[in-house]
Write a protein that holds these residues in place. Sequence first.
Motif, PDB file in Angstrom:
ATOM      1  N   VAL B  96     -33.883  24.194 -14.914  1.00 48.09           N
ATOM      2  CA  VAL B  96     -34.149  24.277 -13.469  1.00 48.09           C
ATOM      3  C   VAL B  96     -32.967  23.701 -12.686  1.00 48.09           C
ATOM      4  CG1 VAL B  96     -35.606  23.396 -11.601  1.00 48.09           C
ATOM      5  CG2 VAL B  96     -36.651  24.308 -13.657  1.00 48.09           C
ATOM      6  N   LEU B 100     -30.705  26.362 -10.871  1.00 51.54           N
ATOM      7  CA  LEU B 100     -30.719  26.409  -9.409  1.00 51.54           C
ATOM      8  C   LEU B 100     -29.332  26.163  -8.843  1.00 51.54           C
ATOM      9  CD1 LEU B 100     -33.997  24.603  -8.322  1.00 51.54           C
ATOM     10  CD2 LEU B 100     -33.446  27.005  -8.198  1.00 51.54           C
ATOM     11  N   SER B 103     -27.342  29.312  -9.439  1.00 55.27           N
ATOM     12  CA  SER B 103     -27.775  30.398  -8.561  1.00 55.27           C
ATOM     13  C   SER B 103     -27.293  30.155  -7.133  1.00 55.27           C
ATOM     14  CB  SER B 103     -29.303  30.502  -8.556  1.00 55.27           C
ATOM     15  OG  SER B 103     -29.768  30.830  -9.824  1.00 55.27           O
ATOM     16  N   SER B 128     -30.205  39.616 -15.703  1.00 57.86           N
ATOM     17  CA  SER B 128     -31.623  39.286 -15.490  1.00 57.86           C
ATOM     18  C   SER B 128     -32.522  40.489 -15.758  1.00 57.86           C
ATOM     19  CB  SER B 128     -31.851  38.778 -14.066  1.00 57.86           C
ATOM     20  OG  SER B 128     -31.709  39.835 -13.153  1.00 57.86           O
ATOM     21  N   SER B 183     -30.812  34.172 -16.054  1.00 60.09           N
ATOM     22  CA  SER B 183     -31.556  33.810 -14.840  1.00 60.09           C
ATOM     23  C   SER B 183     -30.690  33.374 -13.664  1.00 60.09           C
ATOM     24  CB  SER B 183     -32.555  32.690 -15.167  1.00 60.09           C
ATOM     25  OG  SER B 183     -31.883  31.519 -15.547  1.00 60.09           O
ATOM     26  N   ARG B 188     -33.540  34.320  -8.363  1.00 58.55           N
ATOM     27  CA  ARG B 188     -33.283  33.088  -7.604  1.00 58.55           C
ATOM     28  C   ARG B 188     -32.048  33.233  -6.727  1.00 58.55           C
ATOM     29  NH1 ARG B 188     -34.573  28.925 -12.302  1.00 58.55           N
ATOM     30  NH2 ARG B 188     -32.555  29.624 -12.986  1.00 58.55           N
ATOM     31  N   ILE B 191     -32.869  35.303  -3.730  1.00 61.26           N
ATOM     32  CA  ILE B 191     -33.638  34.540  -2.739  1.00 61.26           C
ATOM     33  C   ILE B 191     -32.723  33.577  -1.978  1.00 61.26           C
ATOM     34  CG2 ILE B 191     -35.451  32.796  -2.476  1.00 61.26           C
ATOM     35  CD1 ILE B 191     -36.864  34.212  -4.862  1.00 61.26           C
ATOM     36  N   PHE B 192     -31.788  32.966  -2.693  1.00 59.76           N
ATOM     37  CA  PHE B 192     -30.832  32.077  -2.023  1.00 59.76           C
ATOM     38  C   PHE B 192     -29.979  32.853  -1.025  1.00 59.76           C
ATOM     39  CE2 PHE B 192     -31.087  28.689  -5.463  1.00 59.76           C
ATOM     40  CZ  PHE B 192     -31.609  27.742  -4.604  1.00 59.76           C
ATOM     41  N   THR B 229     -36.127  27.275   0.987  1.00 55.91           N
ATOM     42  CA  THR B 229     -35.781  28.211  -0.096  1.00 55.91           C
ATOM     43  C   THR B 229     -35.612  27.459  -1.406  1.00 55.91           C
ATOM     44  OG1 THR B 229     -34.535  29.394   1.581  1.00 55.91           O
ATOM     45  CG2 THR B 229     -34.231  30.105  -0.694  1.00 55.91           C
ATOM     46  N   ASN B 233     -37.759  27.989  -4.819  1.00 60.77           N
ATOM     47  CA  ASN B 233     -37.127  28.262  -6.116  1.00 60.77           C
ATOM     48  C   ASN B 233     -37.428  27.178  -7.141  1.00 60.77           C
ATOM     49  OD1 ASN B 233     -35.935  30.777  -5.962  1.00 60.77           O
ATOM     50  ND2 ASN B 233     -34.072  30.023  -4.997  1.00 60.77           N
ATOM     51  N   GLY B 237     -39.282  28.081 -10.399  1.00 59.13           N
ATOM     52  CA  GLY B 237     -38.408  27.852 -11.557  1.00 59.13           C
ATOM     53  C   GLY B 237     -39.040  26.881 -12.534  1.00 59.13           C
TER      54      GLY B 237
END
Lengths: 468, 313
Positions: B96, B100, B103, B128, B183, B188, B191-192, B229, B233, B237
């Motif tokens: 995670v 993150l 990402s 992905s 991933s 993710r 979304i970011f 956000t 995530n 995540g």
Amino acid sequence: MTRGISRRALLFGGAASAVLLAAAACAPPAPTATTAPAKPGEAAKPAAPIVAPAASEPVAGAPAPFRLHVRSGPEEDLWPAINPKFEQENNVKIEMIQVPHAEHVQKMQTMVAAGDLGDVIHNFTGDSIFHLFFASGIAIPLDKFVADEKFDLGVYYKFTIDLLSLDGKLGALPFKGHPSRVGIFHNIDALRAGNAKIPTNESSYDDLVAAAKSSHKMAGTDVETFGWSNPGRDMEFYIIMSRFMGKGDLFSADGKKSRLNEEKVQAGWKWIHDMHNVHKVGMSPLATNPDPSAAFLNGKLAIFRANVGTKAAYQKIEKFKWGMSVAPKGPGGQRGSLAQADAVGVTKFSKIPDIAWKYVKVMTSKESGITLGKQTGNKSATPGGRADVYESPELVGLEYPEGVQKNTATVMKEAEPTILPFNFRGPEVQRVIDPLYEALVLGREQPNKAFFDKIHTGVPEVLDKSRP
Amino acid sequence: MVSPSRTMSVHAKARRGGLRRREAIEGFLFISPWLVGFLVLNLGPMLYSLYLSLTRYTIVRDPVFIGIQNYIDALTKDRLFLVALEKTGYYAVVTVVVGLTGSLFLALLLDQNLFATDILRTFFFLPSLTPIVASVFLWGWILHPNIGVLNYLLRQIGVSGPGWLTSPEWAMPALFIIALWGSIGGGRMVIFIAGLQGIPRELYEAAHIDGANIWARFRHVTIPLLTPTILFNVILGLISALSVFAIAHVGTRGGPVNATYFYVLHIYNKGFADSEMGYAAALAWIFFVIIVVFTGFQFWLQRHRVHYEGGLR
């Protein structure tokens, strides 16, 4: 006065309905005569005799639905060869419930939970799942069918019938049978390049060590060819290891005790440890992709102890010469074979068990075995559980390096009986042994008393449990 | 006597009530496909599994009620329970945090509208789309200790590569690599990017005029406005990472030496391999509670750390 429906009320109503529906849908099937729960350490006691349901005739006219649980893959070509004729002769419509091997058993378990298992199931002995299904009454005994028509069980290898029987009752017929990992596959070119002696049926384990050491080839710090490998981690191999260097076994004859405190049982484990950590010629059996079998196929492995059926995967090898001798007999006179069978049985859910029995006979017939052995594509090298298949001219005549077919026939006659945990908790026992075996292969554990004590004390914790 | 204004008020109230009721019914009708699916296919089985967790249920026999014995056994007798929790926790924290961060880094990169952004976005996103089983097989070849590409490349620069999936120390890092490869550039990141594009440009301009450098703008504008956000995530995540299964089931079977023995793998083994479905259900409920607690903690944290523009939460 107008009164609105609150969201809470609607949600509550919906939830209550759904719970009722779900409870009805998920409710277990009606209780059936199986066995009473057992106390720890005891075998489950039958609550009532398990008997085959009375035979029933199919409804004239519309074909009766008939469901088979088989796996997709290795036997795929067989079904078109037998199903249309069977449907016609027995006025049934066959539905194949096929899933890949890795999910095949789970699929059947799920359908048992739903009370929706089909008529005929294809099951396995290596992980005790056949025995669990039979002992709990999911698969019904076939003795009545056999007795009624004086069916000759002698056509099958005795070891398969023994393996598929429990408490004197026959639970299935053998769709396949084999003696497990007693094939010594060898890359003749790699051995010659290392001036190693080619393994024969007369080779000893010392000869194999010498050949593996000579053929293990390095290119700088890279391994170009591994001298030796054995298959990965599983109960089958743990039993084999306990057998091949001494007259021993992993479990006592009743399957209730571990025998890993006996030196003659430990000898095979020491031999494997040494191949990986003393002679340093072993390809790690922990690598799953590519695994040792793939490495042999690609010419990266000189000697590979594997199931005789693995030969089918190697039949088309052209870039090097290969052969298969039988595993040597160790000091105790055992090769370390292990009787294995694919079980085909009739379920208690079948409404037409007599037809299901007929299908079991067709699946395990000589013709089906030969079809399995000859099929192209998904080839099976362990076809049928009967000598008239293994020794049929059609299969003996298949193109294999000299001696491979003859050696297969030899070890088929010698398969040693399988002793599994009495409580069918093989996978649980395996999870006790796995990390210790992995540590042994990696050299993190030495094959000494402390190591064997760890297994020998861990395994009984599982063996003390009752049958599921 | 009722005044006209009061009569109108009563009529208006009744109309509003009728409207609200109609809207409510329509709303529930619209979401009913999901609602029915959730109640019947999720909530129903969940509640049934809660019942099973209180039974000895072996699939092949009927469930026998044993109270909370399965929970007691899990917490006091199961040697692999804590091992599985520890491995899962370790995996979740690393994947995670690193996932993150990676990402977000890629999203920031793609938000700069540099050269070939569209191509790069596709390039980052592609892994992905690879099914996890295929990824594990692919990486199995790459990470093979003896004939794998990675160790070959390491040897070229004089480094002796580890055993990766066959080494107790390196198996988990190997799974990190496989998981993060699939991933970091996935959902993710997208979304970011969406979150970044929702940040008003005027704020950056104002900060720039005030003399804020890139780092200051990132720290005082981007991060605060991206916290919703990030929270989203993190929650998804973490739940996804805690539920890790296939990567170990296919790649390592939980080994070597239990180095990658994850919790869901333990549930699967107890349920299907050992036919102890009642016990497996209890393990699943313990895990559910753990995830709910973690998620609740994150929601609690959001009150102090998450900035919602306009104060909306």
